[in-house]
Motif scaffolding. Structure first.
Motif, PDB file in Angstrom:
ATOM      1  N   GLY A  67      -4.821   3.595   3.013  1.00  0.00           N
ATOM      2  CA  GLY A  67      -4.338   4.488   4.049  1.00  0.00           C
ATOM      3  C   GLY A  67      -2.905   4.289   4.496  1.00  0.00           C
ATOM      4  O   GLY A  67      -2.480   4.921   5.455  1.00  0.00           O
ATOM      5  N   LEU A  68      -2.164   3.402   3.828  1.00  0.00           N
ATOM      6  CA  LEU A  68      -0.759   3.221   4.194  1.00  0.00           C
ATOM      7  C   LEU A  68       0.118   4.164   3.375  1.00  0.00           C
ATOM      8  O   LEU A  68      -0.080   4.316   2.169  1.00  0.00           O
ATOM      9  N   SER A  69       1.069   4.776   4.034  1.00  0.00           N
ATOM     10  CA  SER A  69       2.048   5.572   3.297  1.00  0.00           C
ATOM     11  C   SER A  69       2.966   4.616   2.532  1.00  0.00           C
ATOM     12  O   SER A  69       2.992   3.407   2.799  1.00  0.00           O
ATOM     13  N   GLU A  70       3.735   5.161   1.636  1.00  0.00           N
ATOM     14  CA  GLU A  70       4.695   4.358   0.871  1.00  0.00           C
ATOM     15  C   GLU A  70       5.677   3.660   1.808  1.00  0.00           C
ATOM     16  O   GLU A  70       5.998   2.487   1.641  1.00  0.00           O
ATOM     17  N   THR A  71       6.124   4.383   2.831  1.00  0.00           N
ATOM     18  CA  THR A  71       7.066   3.827   3.801  1.00  0.00           C
ATOM     19  C   THR A  71       6.422   2.702   4.604  1.00  0.00           C
ATOM     20  O   THR A  71       7.027   1.636   4.783  1.00  0.00           O
ATOM     21  N   GLN A  72       5.190   2.927   5.090  1.00  0.00           N
ATOM     22  CA  GLN A  72       4.494   1.880   5.853  1.00  0.00           C
ATOM     23  C   GLN A  72       4.281   0.642   4.991  1.00  0.00           C
ATOM     24  O   GLN A  72       4.491  -0.482   5.451  1.00  0.00           O
ATOM     25  N   TYR A  73       3.849   0.853   3.757  1.00  0.00           N
ATOM     26  CA  TYR A  73       3.621  -0.280   2.856  1.00  0.00           C
ATOM     27  C   TYR A  73       4.909  -1.075   2.669  1.00  0.00           C
ATOM     28  O   TYR A  73       4.914  -2.305   2.767  1.00  0.00           O
ATOM     29  N   SER A  74       6.002  -0.378   2.418  1.00  0.00           N
ATOM     30  CA  SER A  74       7.292  -1.034   2.201  1.00  0.00           C
ATOM     31  C   SER A  74       7.730  -1.817   3.440  1.00  0.00           C
ATOM     32  O   SER A  74       8.199  -2.958   3.325  1.00  0.00           O
ATOM     33  N   GLU A  75       7.568  -1.224   4.619  1.00  0.00           N
ATOM     34  CA  GLU A  75       7.953  -1.903   5.857  1.00  0.00           C
ATOM     35  C   GLU A  75       7.058  -3.109   6.129  1.00  0.00           C
ATOM     36  O   GLU A  75       7.541  -4.163   6.559  1.00  0.00           O
ATOM     37  N   CYS A  76       5.758  -2.976   5.884  1.00  0.00           N
ATOM     38  CA  CYS A  76       4.844  -4.112   6.070  1.00  0.00           C
ATOM     39  C   CYS A  76       5.196  -5.242   5.105  1.00  0.00           C
ATOM     40  O   CYS A  76       5.171  -6.422   5.471  1.00  0.00           O
ATOM     41  N   LYS A  77       5.533  -4.874   3.880  1.00  0.00           N
ATOM     42  CA  LYS A  77       5.934  -5.878   2.887  1.00  0.00           C
ATOM     43  C   LYS A  77       7.191  -6.618   3.351  1.00  0.00           C
ATOM     44  O   LYS A  77       7.280  -7.840   3.224  1.00  0.00           O
ATOM     45  N   ASP A  78       8.140  -5.885   3.931  1.00  0.00           N
ATOM     46  CA  ASP A  78       9.359  -6.504   4.463  1.00  0.00           C
ATOM     47  C   ASP A  78       9.035  -7.453   5.615  1.00  0.00           C
ATOM     48  O   ASP A  78       9.642  -8.523   5.741  1.00  0.00           O
TER      49      ASP A  78
END
Length: 112
Positions: A67-78
């Motif tokens: 359920g994470l968008s690409e942007t959310q995933y990228s920010e969480c990874k950061d």
């Protein structure tokens, strides 16, 4: 927000702090939604394994999150990448006090 980063750092690297604060923290207390997501991963890991996750475990759990968008995933990874071992783990009571204040402030803010 600096306190949010400090909380996440200590949840991963400071067991005494984590044991005292996890029961009182809520993902909605984090002003950055993605900090809240990372907190949820940490909280879930601790609840399931009664151990504290490594950064590698956080990456794996993040990859398994739906359920994470690409942007959310990228920010969480950061956010996970930025988690680091605090320089001083002896200030646990100070951090607990600051986290308690953070929770109280956020709980009041959530009610209004």
């Amino acid at each position: 927000m600096e306190i949010e980063s400090t909380i996440l750092d200590n949840l991963v690297y400071n067991e005494a702090y984590s044991r005292k604060t996890i029961p009182f923290l809520k993902s909605e207390y984090f002003s950055n939604q993605n900090n809240g997501k990372v907190f949820q991963i940490i909280e879930s890991f601790v609840g399931k394994y009664n151990a504290f996750p490594t950064k590698e475990a956080l990456y794996i759990e993040l990859n398994n999150l739906d359920g994470l968008s690409e942007t959310q995933y990228s920010e969480c990874k950061d956010i996970v990448q930025a988690i680091s071992r605090p320089d001083d783990l002896t200030q646990t009571q100070f951090l607990v006090d600051q986290t308690e204040k953070f929770c109280q402030d956020r709980a009041v803010y959530s009610l209004s």
